[in-house]
Write an enzyme that holds these catalytic residues in place. Structure first.
Site, PDB file in Angstrom:
ATOM      1  N   CYS A 323      56.712   2.949   7.801  1.00  0.00           N
ATOM      2  CA  CYS A 323      56.690   4.367   7.792  1.00  0.00           C
ATOM      3  C   CYS A 323      55.842   4.753   6.438  1.00  0.00           C
ATOM      4  O   CYS A 323      56.381   5.640   5.864  1.00  0.00           O
ATOM      5  CB  CYS A 323      58.184   4.973   7.786  1.00  0.00           C
ATOM      6  SG  CYS A 323      59.032   4.457   9.305  1.00  0.00           S
ATOM      7  N   ASP A 324      55.141   3.978   6.095  1.00  0.00           N
ATOM      8  CA  ASP A 324      54.365   4.001   4.509  1.00  0.00           C
ATOM      9  C   ASP A 324      52.992   4.463   5.049  1.00  0.00           C
ATOM     10  O   ASP A 324      52.240   4.028   5.693  1.00  0.00           O
ATOM     11  CB  ASP A 324      54.340   3.100   3.946  1.00  0.00           C
ATOM     12  CG  ASP A 324      54.088   3.439   2.457  1.00  0.00           C
ATOM     13  OD1 ASP A 324      53.378   4.501   2.245  1.00  0.00           O
ATOM     14  OD2 ASP A 324      54.181   2.388   1.465  1.00  0.00           O
TER      15      ASP A 324
END
Ligand code: PLP
Length: 393
Positions: A323-324
């Site tokens: 999720c980066d």
């Protein structure tokens, strides 16, 4: 020298059995790399720098071929000891050692150390009295992808004083080492360093210190990486000639890491999501920058990506699963249209990849399977036997 590469069929067959992402290591390729180095650089023994890839099957193979090992920590010594590899085959080549590492060296019988600062001398003498020590000197090389000489290496003019101080502390001044930086494209960097070190050996003799060992470190490149072709045989042979000319009576060693495994491992990953962002296709893979692609960040590396779909190719973006926002692997990569579930192959994934992967976001680490233990290997062998038989008819 060709890199190990699965065919599309082999990749897909393996992915039917093994959940992606996974790494496939070819022991035959590691052995070929080891023997190539022994053939073209026979005057130097090998300490494999296991930090590049500590897969136990690879360590076992290299041990059986006669390799020694460069270790950086207690953990690496423990891993080798578990495989039955004796401390006498290890060099503790981290110039700055922690107490755990020094204690492990004492336990496992590791007696050979490198150092580049006076503050190390007392530490080594305390935990392994009488240890054999090599001073690491700084060398310059602007043709290495990864510079190690801003952080490591004593200035040349301090090297012999350091060895003398080590002797005074009861250690055995054994020799000198250097590392020209990783993925070195320059043969001259080794040749020049050898010339400078020859002078130091002579000066040491004049000061009454007889040095017996020279360690020329790692740095040997993965050839043909990023479109830059290196003639490895010519490089190794030139270094070997310089060693024979300048150090005929010295025990000479290398510490190859990247070279040994870089070309021997493939990653199989698959598309888990697709997006259209303003006309640009984005493909989200099940492996990313926090996993085996960590070398993009830590190792400044671009890994060859192979897509197998058909049809028109478009500049595409490939990203990892976390999720980066930083987890983007390739931009403007010309790829055919891909779909969720498609498998992709990434070659030259053997060094500084899985070893620095994390479990960020809870994703599992990609396991390494050995190609020679898979049915696809047996099928490849029998196909090549059939080809040979046909050619002989
Ligand atoms: N030896 C030492 C002391 C190192 O620090 C390294 C890499 O960091 C190596 C050997 C291996 O270098 P390479 O992977 O460039 O062969």
């Amino acid at each position: 020298m060709k890199s190990f590469r699965l065919t599309e069929k082999e990749m897909n067959k393996m992915a039917e059995r093994i959940p992606t992402p996974f790494l496939v290591a070819s022991l035959d390729k590691v052995e070929e790399n080891y023997q190539f180095m022994r053939k073209h650089l026979p005057s130097a023994g090998v300490y494999y720098a296991m930090k590049a890839n500590p897969t136990p099957a690879i360590l076992k193979l290299l041990a059986s071929l006669g390799s020694h090992f460069d270790v950086a920590s207690a953990g690496e010594m423990e891993a080798l000891a578990e495989l039955g590899i004796d401390g006498s085959r290890m060099i503790y080549a981290n110039p700055v050692k922690d107490v755990r590492g020094l204690q492990a060296a004492a336990v496992y019988g590791v007696r050979r150390f490198t150092f580049d600062d006076v503050t190390e001398i007392g530490k080594m003498a305390k935990y392994v009295p009488g240890a054999d020590v090599l001073v690491r000197i700084q060398v310059r090389n602007n043709k290495a992808l990864v510079d190690l000489n801003t952080k490591f290496g004593a200035p040349m003019e301090e090297a012999l004083d350091l060895l003398e101080q080590a002797e005074k502390a009861g250690l055995h001044a054994m020799g000198i080492c250097f590392h020209v930086g990783s993925q070195s494209l320059s043969t001259a960097a080794y040749e020049e360093a050898l010339l400078l070190v020859r002078n130091l050996f002579d000066e040491a003799e004049a000061r009454g210190m007889h040095l017996t060992d020279l360690d020329i470190g790692g740095g040997f490149p993965v050839p043909d990486a990023d479109g830059l072709t290196v003639d490895l045989a010519a490089m190794m042979e030139a270094i070997n000639r310089q060693i024979d000319r300048l150090f005929p009576d010295t025990a000479v060693w290398t510490e190859p890491g990247r070279y040994m495994c870089g070309t021997a491992v493939n990653l199989v990953t698959s598309v888990i999501g697709t997006k259209d962002r303003g006309g640009t296709p984005w493909y989200i893979l099940d492996e990313g920058i926090y996993g085996c692609f960590s070398g993009i960040m830590y190792d400044h590396w671009t890994y060859p990506l192979h897509c197998f779909g058909k049809g028109e190719k478009k500049p595409s973006v490939f990203a990892g699963p976390s999720c980066d926002g930083i987890d983007v692997l390739y931009r403007d990569f010309m790829a055919p249209q891909l779909h969720v579930g498609d498998n992709l192959l990434v070659t030259e994934m053997g060094s500084y990849t899985s070893v620095s992967a994390t479990r960020f976001n809870g994703f599992y680490l990609a396991p390494t399977v050995i190609f020679e233990e898979q049915p696809e290997y047996a099928a490849r062998q029998s196909a090549s036997r059939d080809d040979d038989a046909e050619a002989a008819v």
